[in-house]
Design an enzyme around this catalytic site. Structure first.
Site, short mmCIF file in Angstrom:
data_model
loop_
_atom_site.label_atom_id
_atom_site.label_comp_id
_atom_site.label_asym_id
_atom_site.label_seq_id
_atom_site.Cartn_x
_atom_site.Cartn_y
_atom_site.Cartn_z
N LYS A 56 0.83 -1.21 0.00
CA LYS A 56 0.00 0.00 0.00
C LYS A 56 0.86 1.26 0.00
O LYS A 56 2.02 1.24 0.38
CB LYS A 56 -1.01 -0.06 1.15
CG LYS A 56 -2.13 -1.05 0.77
CD LYS A 56 -3.29 -1.11 1.71
CE LYS A 56 -4.33 -2.08 1.12
NZ LYS A 56 -5.35 -2.47 2.07
N ARG A 76 -3.20 -10.38 4.39
CA ARG A 76 -3.57 -10.43 2.97
C ARG A 76 -2.43 -9.81 2.18
O ARG A 76 -2.16 -8.61 2.32
CB ARG A 76 -4.87 -9.65 2.76
CG ARG A 76 -5.37 -9.62 1.34
CD ARG A 76 -6.64 -8.78 1.25
NE ARG A 76 -7.14 -8.73 -0.12
CZ ARG A 76 -6.68 -7.91 -1.06
NH1 ARG A 76 -5.72 -7.05 -0.78
NH2 ARG A 76 -7.19 -7.94 -2.27
N1 PMM Z 1 -7.24 -4.18 0.41
C1 PMM Z 1 -7.52 -4.17 -0.91
C2 PMM Z 1 -8.52 -5.01 -1.45
N2 PMM Z 1 -9.21 -5.85 -0.67
N3 PMM Z 1 -9.63 -6.75 1.46
C3 PMM Z 1 -9.39 -6.78 2.77
N4 PMM Z 1 -10.08 -7.62 3.57
N5 PMM Z 1 -8.44 -5.99 3.36
C4 PMM Z 1 -7.70 -5.12 2.63
O1 PMM Z 1 -6.87 -4.39 3.22
C5 PMM Z 1 -7.95 -5.04 1.22
C6 PMM Z 1 -8.94 -5.90 0.67
C7 PMM Z 1 -6.75 -3.24 -1.78
O2 PMM Z 1 -5.56 -3.81 -2.21
P1 PMM Z 1 -5.40 -4.54 -3.66
O3 PMM Z 1 -5.94 -3.56 -4.69
O4 PMM Z 1 -3.96 -4.77 -3.82
O5 PMM Z 1 -6.16 -5.80 -3.66
#
Ligand code: PMM
Length: 294
Positions: free
Chosen positions: A216, A256
């Protein structure tokens, strides 16, 4: 799958975004074979489950319609499930979640914590699957405007508690709920660091906690180059693994991440060293208090 929620070991959720525009891996896995191969690779690197998403949630992103979102994720989910991979569906739409569950997904990861779609709680309740309720205040396009808190940790805790109460009220089993502070979602870098430092206050909610710091932008801003330019996403893996380790040592249930290998290695070190828990400032204060009493 409730076993997964109750798992003792830290759970590693690998990220598979089948979107053209996600902030760090957008466009890379738009092709079905490439997406499935990457999902299988995440598992061989140490992921316990693979989180498949068909809509970018990066700040400022436009929404796609439900049909487009479903068309991106469903073939990938079917093939991953056929290959024996445990899949979570990253969606805030009930219809997409329902179709993904029918295609074999085992977990719903809802970045809106049930707020974006009033039907989501019913779908999850009826499926009896685990539900990740993330802290969220609005869709990506406008979420920067919502990054105002009295105290970010207590506000996030209280808003998550409301989401949990709403889920329980409609009949979702407590044993299937996972909470997530939603780093970067209506949060500044400072908010993210405070949530990291005060994780025990969120763990006090009494639910398994998922932590998603991977790649992030606040990590990029931490790792600026001498000219002050943020580190690009590809250079944020070590910081991601360090953050995952901190979260797990503070008691997080799972992390994650995009680069599963780096985090799996960090967690192997943590396990081999006896799973040390972080001593929090709060714990230190208790000790001091006890000393004073004697
Ligand atoms: N962050 C993203 C997408 N989905 N889901 C959960 N549970 N927690 C998160 O912090 C989260 C998520 C954004 O990141 P990405 O675009 O790299 O998937």
């Amino acid at each position: 799958m409730t076993d997964l929620v109750r798992a003792q070991a830290p759970v590693v959720m690998g990220v598979l975004n089948v979107t053209p525009d996600s902030f760090s891996d957008g466009g890379r896995y738009a092709d079905l074979d490439a997406a499935v191969a990457h999902g299988v690779r995440l598992v061989s690197d140490g992921a316990h489950l693979v989180d498949v998403g068909g809509e970018s949630t990066r700040p400022g992103a436009d929404r796609v319609d439900a049909q487009t979102e479903a068309a991106r994720v469903l073939p990938v989910i079917r093939e991953l499930v056929a290959a024996g991979v445990v899949v979570s569906i990253d969606t805030s739409r009930a219809r997409v979640a329902e179709a993904a569950l029918a295609a074999g997904a085992a977990v719903v990861n809802d970045v809106s914590g049930g707020l974006a779609d009033p039907d989501m709680s019913r779908v999850v309740r009826d499926a009896g699957c685990p539900w990740v309720l993330m802290h969220w205040r609005g869709h990506s396009r406008g979420m920067r405007e919502f990054a105002h808190y009295t105290d970010v940790v207590t506000d996030v805790r209280d808003e998550l508690a409301q989401r949990v109460d709403a889920a329980l009220a409609i009949g979702v089993a407590a044993a299937r709920i996972v909470v997530d502070p939603g780093l970067g979602f209506a949060k500044t870098a400072e908010h993210n660091w405070q949530l990291t430092a005060r994780l025990p206050e969120l763990l006090a909610l009494g639910f398994p906690l998922l932590f998603g710091a991977s790649r992030k932008s606040y990590l990029g801003r931490l790792l600026v180059d001498p000219d002050g330019a943020p580190r690009p996403t590809a250079g944020r893996e070590t910081a991601t693994a360090a953050t995952s380790l901190l979260a797990v040592a503070a008691g997080a249930w799972g992390v994650r991440v995009h680069d599963v290998l780096g985090t799996a290695d960090a967690l192997a070190v943590w396990r081999a060293s006896g799973r040390p828990r972080l001593a929090t400032d709060r714990a230190g204060l208790h000790e001091d208090d006890t000393e004073g009493d004697r």
